[in-house]
Design an enzyme around this catalytic site. Structure first.
Site, PDB file in Angstrom:
ATOM      1  N   LYS A 241       0.856  -1.183   0.000  1.00  0.00           N
ATOM      2  CA  LYS A 241       0.000   0.000   0.000  1.00  0.00           C
ATOM      3  C   LYS A 241       0.883   1.220   0.000  1.00  0.00           C
ATOM      4  CE  LYS A 241      -4.553   0.534   0.291  1.00  0.00           C
ATOM      5  NZ  LYS A 241      -5.515  -0.506  -0.086  1.00  0.00           N
TER       6      LYS A 241
HETATM    7  N1  GLU Z   1      -7.063  -0.095  -3.157  1.00  0.00           N
HETATM    8  C1  GLU Z   1      -7.844  -1.244  -3.469  1.00  0.00           C
HETATM    9  C2  GLU Z   1      -7.913  -2.181  -2.286  1.00  0.00           C
HETATM   10  O1  GLU Z   1      -7.856  -1.772  -1.152  1.00  0.00           O
HETATM   11  C3  GLU Z   1      -7.411  -1.918  -4.753  1.00  0.00           C
HETATM   12  C4  GLU Z   1      -5.980  -2.349  -4.838  1.00  0.00           C
HETATM   13  C5  GLU Z   1      -5.572  -2.835  -6.225  1.00  0.00           C
HETATM   14  O2  GLU Z   1      -6.395  -2.837  -7.114  1.00  0.00           O
HETATM   15  O3  GLU Z   1      -4.406  -3.188  -6.367  1.00  0.00           O
HETATM   16  O4  GLU Z   1      -8.125  -3.371  -2.414  1.00  0.00           O
END
Ligand code: GLU
Length: 432
Positions: free
Chosen positions: A122
């Site tokens: 993240k």
């Molecule tokens: N931010 C989204 C999540 O929390 C998507 C992450 C992604 O598509 O890599 O799952």
């Protein structure tokens, strides 16, 4: 397994380094699952902290040329065992290392639960994106990309949108990265605009996936969605789409909210009017399609399906006793605390936990990455059919685990995800 003797006890990170209620929640959930699974101690300690964390500070020049702000950003890769790492980038004024680390850890379990070939990551920048002009947002994004450029890559770590970021931000990241290497690399991010290699259906995928899962949960609970009522907290990408797809099933949406207000209408909210109003006014406040209530009151409305699709830490021991729904469908990451989980489980609320509930987003991100690497595009029907199939099998795996281990759906989803990562770690062994 042999990961060395316990005489050399690993020095775990000093508490203050990660001090954050969200990271604490992620760790406590993990430790509870590890205990139920009787997870090897060495593996447990390796999974308790992220493998790589980068914290950067950098200048952001405002449109007023002489005004330069120092901004903090993060990229955390939790586990590198499963393949490249994957996870969104969040722009929010409260982002910190602990929050990003918690979200990275949840990405690991989410990807493993979904059988995607990724570890969790993240990123985040501590800024309020609503206060930035478009050129400011672009400069900030390009500079942040350069700060983390060594860490990302299509085979290394693939960012995507999260709260406060969108397809345009992904396009700027893709462009900045491509300028560095000297050729276009669409597969370095997912959630891109379609013309740059984005997957059709990616933008709505998190909300759509949540409702595919609600359909499964409703079958299990013998609830007919066409006869049901729902409350959706959050009117961003996830909440708005979840509400739209629920309404398509015939569910009456009696409450919606954003950061500005909640709206309650027992006869059902007209969603297209609400969406039009937000497009014109930026926020829900002032929308006359229902009664204005607070976000706290919204969560306590009696309904069949409650979908928290906004921020973390919304359902806590303070309000869990008064939550009045049959299915809690988590579109947000970390909306429910461990204490609240226990109360809800005792009260018989059926849980669609975040790492399952919002997994539709990363699943279609995976489809996008696969399509990019093959230079081939699927149709929306193909995407949605595959998404449903993968979510339904993850739902069934989780439900079976929940029944077999006599644990709630959150613990079951965690055990499924953690178990897969632990097995992969054992098989890879230790270098050197
Ligand atoms: N931010 C989204 C999540 O929390 C998507 C992450 C992604 O598509 O890599 O799952």
């Amino acid at each position: 397994m042999d990961l060395g003797t316990r005489d050399v006890k690993p020095r775990l990170a000093p508490e203050h380094e990660w001090e954050s209620p969200m990271f604490d929640l992620a760790q406590q959930q993990f430790l509870r699952a590890a205990q139920i699974m009787d997870l090897d101690e060495n593996i447990r300690d390796r999974l308790l902290y992220p493998q790589r964390s980068l914290m950067v500070s950098f200048p952001c020049r405002r449109d007023e040329y002489s005004q330069v702000e120092t901004v903090f950003g993060y990229r955390v890769q939790h586990i590198l065992t499963m393949g490249p790492t994957k996870g969104g980038i969040r722009y929010h004024e409260d982002v910190d290392l602990g929050e990003v680390a918690a979200l990275a850890m949840w990405m690991t379990w989410k990807c493993a639960l979904m059988h995607l070939p990724y570890g969790g990551a993240k990123g985040g920048v501590r800024i309020n994106p609503n206060e930035l002009s478009r050129p400011e947002l672009q400069r900030l994004t390009r500079r942040f990309t350069m700060e983390i450029v060594g860490m990302i890559g299509p085979d290394k770590d693939i960012p995507a949108p999260d709260m406060g970021t969108n397809a345009q931000v992904m396009a700027w990241i893709m462009d900045t990265y491509s300028q560095q290497v000297g050729y276009p690399v669409p597969e370095v991010v997912t959630g891109k605009p379609i013309v740059l290699g984005g997957a059709v259906g990616r933008e709505e995928a998190t909300g759509r996936g949540l409702i595919y899962l609600v359909e499964e949960a409703a079958k299990h609970q013998k609830l007919d969605p066409a006869d049901a009522t729902a409350v959706v907290q959050g009117f961003g990408n996830v909440g708005r789409n979840a509400a739209i797809y629920l309404a398509e099933l015939g569910t009456r949406i009696i409450g919606v909210s954003d950061a500005s207000t909640g709206i309650y209408n027992p006869h059902g909210i007209n969603l297209s009017n609400a969406i039009k109003y937000v497009e014109q006014n930026g926020v829900l406040k002032g929308f006359n399609g229902g009664e204005e209530i607070t976000n706290e009151e919204l969560l306590l409305l009696k309904c069949d399906i409650l979908a928290p699709c906004a921020l973390q830490n919304q359902i806590t021991e303070q309000n869990a006793e008064h939550i009045n729904c049959k299915i809690l469908a988590e579109g947000a990451n970390g909306p429910t605390t461990l204490e609240a989980d226990e109360i809800l489980t005792k009260r018989g609320v059926f849980l669609l936990p975040d790492i399952l509930g919002n997994a539709g987003g990363v699943t279609v991100s995976y489809f996008e990455w696969v399509q990019n690497t093959q230079e081939f595009a699927w149709t929306l029907d193909e995407t949605n059919a595959r998404l449903r199939e993968m979510l339904v099998s993850a739902f069934n795996r989780t439900l079976m685990r929940s029944e077999r281990n006599d644990v709630n759906m959150r613990m079951a989803a965690l055990i499924e995800g953690i178990g897969r990562v632990a097995e992969a770690k054992l098989l890879r062994g230790i270098f050197p």
